[in-house]
Design a protein around this motif. Sequence first.
Motif, PDB file in Angstrom:
ATOM      1  N   TRP A  80      -6.784 -12.250  15.731  1.00 58.91           N
ATOM      2  CA  TRP A  80      -6.177 -13.564  15.973  1.00 58.91           C
ATOM      3  C   TRP A  80      -6.862 -14.650  15.149  1.00 58.91           C
ATOM      4  O   TRP A  80      -6.205 -15.579  14.695  1.00 58.91           O
ATOM      5  CB  TRP A  80      -6.187 -13.879  17.469  1.00 58.91           C
ATOM      6  N   ALA A  81      -8.159 -14.517  14.947  1.00 60.21           N
ATOM      7  CA  ALA A  81      -8.840 -15.492  14.083  1.00 60.21           C
ATOM      8  C   ALA A  81      -8.292 -15.391  12.663  1.00 60.21           C
ATOM      9  O   ALA A  81      -8.013 -16.407  12.015  1.00 60.21           O
ATOM     10  CB  ALA A  81     -10.346 -15.246  14.105  1.00 60.21           C
ATOM     11  N   ALA A  82      -8.096 -14.147  12.197  1.00 66.70           N
ATOM     12  CA  ALA A  82      -7.565 -13.956  10.840  1.00 66.70           C
ATOM     13  C   ALA A  82      -6.151 -14.506  10.714  1.00 66.70           C
ATOM     14  O   ALA A  82      -5.734 -14.931   9.634  1.00 66.70           O
ATOM     15  CB  ALA A  82      -7.586 -12.462  10.482  1.00 66.70           C
ATOM     16  N   ALA A  83      -5.412 -14.532  11.841  1.00 66.98           N
ATOM     17  CA  ALA A  83      -4.034 -15.051  11.829  1.00 66.98           C
ATOM     18  C   ALA A  83      -4.014 -16.579  11.972  1.00 66.98           C
ATOM     19  O   ALA A  83      -2.940 -17.177  11.991  1.00 66.98           O
ATOM     20  CB  ALA A  83      -3.219 -14.404  12.943  1.00 66.98           C
ATOM     21  N   GLY A  84      -5.190 -17.188  12.126  1.00 67.19           N
ATOM     22  CA  GLY A  84      -5.265 -18.644  12.141  1.00 67.19           C
ATOM     23  C   GLY A  84      -5.358 -19.292  13.512  1.00 67.19           C
ATOM     24  O   GLY A  84      -5.331 -20.513  13.629  1.00 67.19           O
ATOM     25  N   HIS A  85      -5.483 -18.484  14.564  1.00 64.89           N
ATOM     26  CA  HIS A  85      -5.648 -19.061  15.905  1.00 64.89           C
ATOM     27  C   HIS A  85      -7.095 -19.501  16.121  1.00 64.89           C
ATOM     28  O   HIS A  85      -8.019 -18.961  15.512  1.00 64.89           O
ATOM     29  CB  HIS A  85      -5.268 -18.023  16.971  1.00 64.89           C
ATOM     30  N   GLN A  86      -7.265 -20.470  17.019  1.00 62.97           N
ATOM     31  CA  GLN A  86      -8.609 -20.851  17.470  1.00 62.97           C
ATOM     32  C   GLN A  86      -9.008 -19.861  18.560  1.00 62.97           C
ATOM     33  O   GLN A  86      -8.246 -19.679  19.518  1.00 62.97           O
ATOM     34  CB  GLN A  86      -8.590 -22.265  18.058  1.00 62.97           C
ATOM     35  N   VAL A  87     -10.152 -19.248  18.427  1.00 63.10           N
ATOM     36  CA  VAL A  87     -10.565 -18.213  19.387  1.00 63.10           C
ATOM     37  C   VAL A  87     -11.907 -18.590  20.009  1.00 63.10           C
ATOM     38  O   VAL A  87     -12.865 -18.889  19.291  1.00 63.10           O
ATOM     39  CB  VAL A  87     -10.683 -16.834  18.700  1.00 63.10           C
ATOM     40  N   VAL A  88     -11.952 -18.579  21.345  1.00 57.58           N
ATOM     41  CA  VAL A  88     -13.230 -18.756  22.032  1.00 57.58           C
ATOM     42  C   VAL A  88     -13.527 -17.486  22.828  1.00 57.58           C
ATOM     43  O   VAL A  88     -12.673 -17.014  23.589  1.00 57.58           O
ATOM     44  CB  VAL A  88     -13.243 -20.043  22.911  1.00 57.58           C
ATOM     45  N   ILE A  89     -14.689 -16.904  22.580  1.00 62.09           N
ATOM     46  CA  ILE A  89     -15.108 -15.705  23.303  1.00 62.09           C
ATOM     47  C   ILE A  89     -15.733 -16.157  24.626  1.00 62.09           C
ATOM     48  O   ILE A  89     -16.709 -16.909  24.627  1.00 62.09           O
ATOM     49  CB  ILE A  89     -16.154 -14.905  22.491  1.00 62.09           C
ATOM     50  N   GLY A  90     -15.146 -15.702  25.724  1.00 70.23           N
ATOM     51  CA  GLY A  90     -15.705 -15.995  27.040  1.00 70.23           C
ATOM     52  C   GLY A  90     -16.659 -14.884  27.428  1.00 70.23           C
ATOM     53  O   GLY A  90     -16.261 -13.721  27.498  1.00 70.23           O
TER      54      GLY A  90
END
Length: 203
Positions: A19-29
Amino acid sequence: MQIAVIGSGNIGGTLARKWAAAGHQVVIGARDPAKPDVQELVGQLGGVGRAAGIADAVHDSDVVVFAVPGAAMPDTVGSLGSALNGKLVIDATNNIGAAVANSVGPITAAAPGAHVFRAFNIYGFENFADPVLGGVQADMFYAGTDGAARQQAERLIRDVGLNPICLGGLDKAELVDQFLRIWFTLAFEQKKGRRMAFKLLLG
Ligand SMILES: NC(=O)c1ccc[n+]([C@@H]2O[C@H](COP(=O)([O-])OP(=O)(O)OC[C@H]3O[C@@H](n4cnc5c(N)ncnc54)[C@H](OP(=O)(O)O)[C@@H]3O)[C@@H](O)[C@H]2O)c1
């Protein structure tokens, strides 16, 4: 989308990287966001990734994906409770050995206003990392709420590189899990190996 991925292991890490590679903002919980393996994963996400405590990650996100052990789900969603309401929540966890593999029940009990999906649970993580097998794109059989949330869920499935096939509403979560059982039977009992997935053929 702003996506909270709860769990930084095989499946959480694989989905987060996609998802990061697809351009989404990702937060690891994570229980401990400062842990070296969590920070290593954040480093792999580039500028769109960060880590936070589980409650903070959920608070900051539109989408919440659970990728923790199935046995940990009642406590994890119980402590989050209504914070999940209004969010797109994806259950990728498997309670292996239990009568019900999914955690749809605990999630909907804790947050009746969440848009819940059962997805990303029927294959080994290697097939999410590389969803093209023998030159064919694998399908992702999933179930969940109808409407705008389903379109978002399908986009997230496509952004991993899989083709979404909807089985229906959450009453079909158990049916999704039958694919998991077939996958396990073929991969391990029939020794086909973990690099294996399913495709719907239409005439
Ligand atoms: N591996 C696969 O191929 C695959 C495929 C589809 C679905 N799944 C399902 O996805 C889930 C995760 O599998 P995995 O292979 O990614 O496991 P994993 O590599 O062992 O990672 C588990 C993650 O869950 C966290 N965690 C463990 N216990 C927790 C708890 N009590 N509360 C909160 N977080 C906890 C761990 O964080 P800490 O560092 O804090 O321990 C870790 O980040 C499981 O339900 C599994 O059945 C796995």
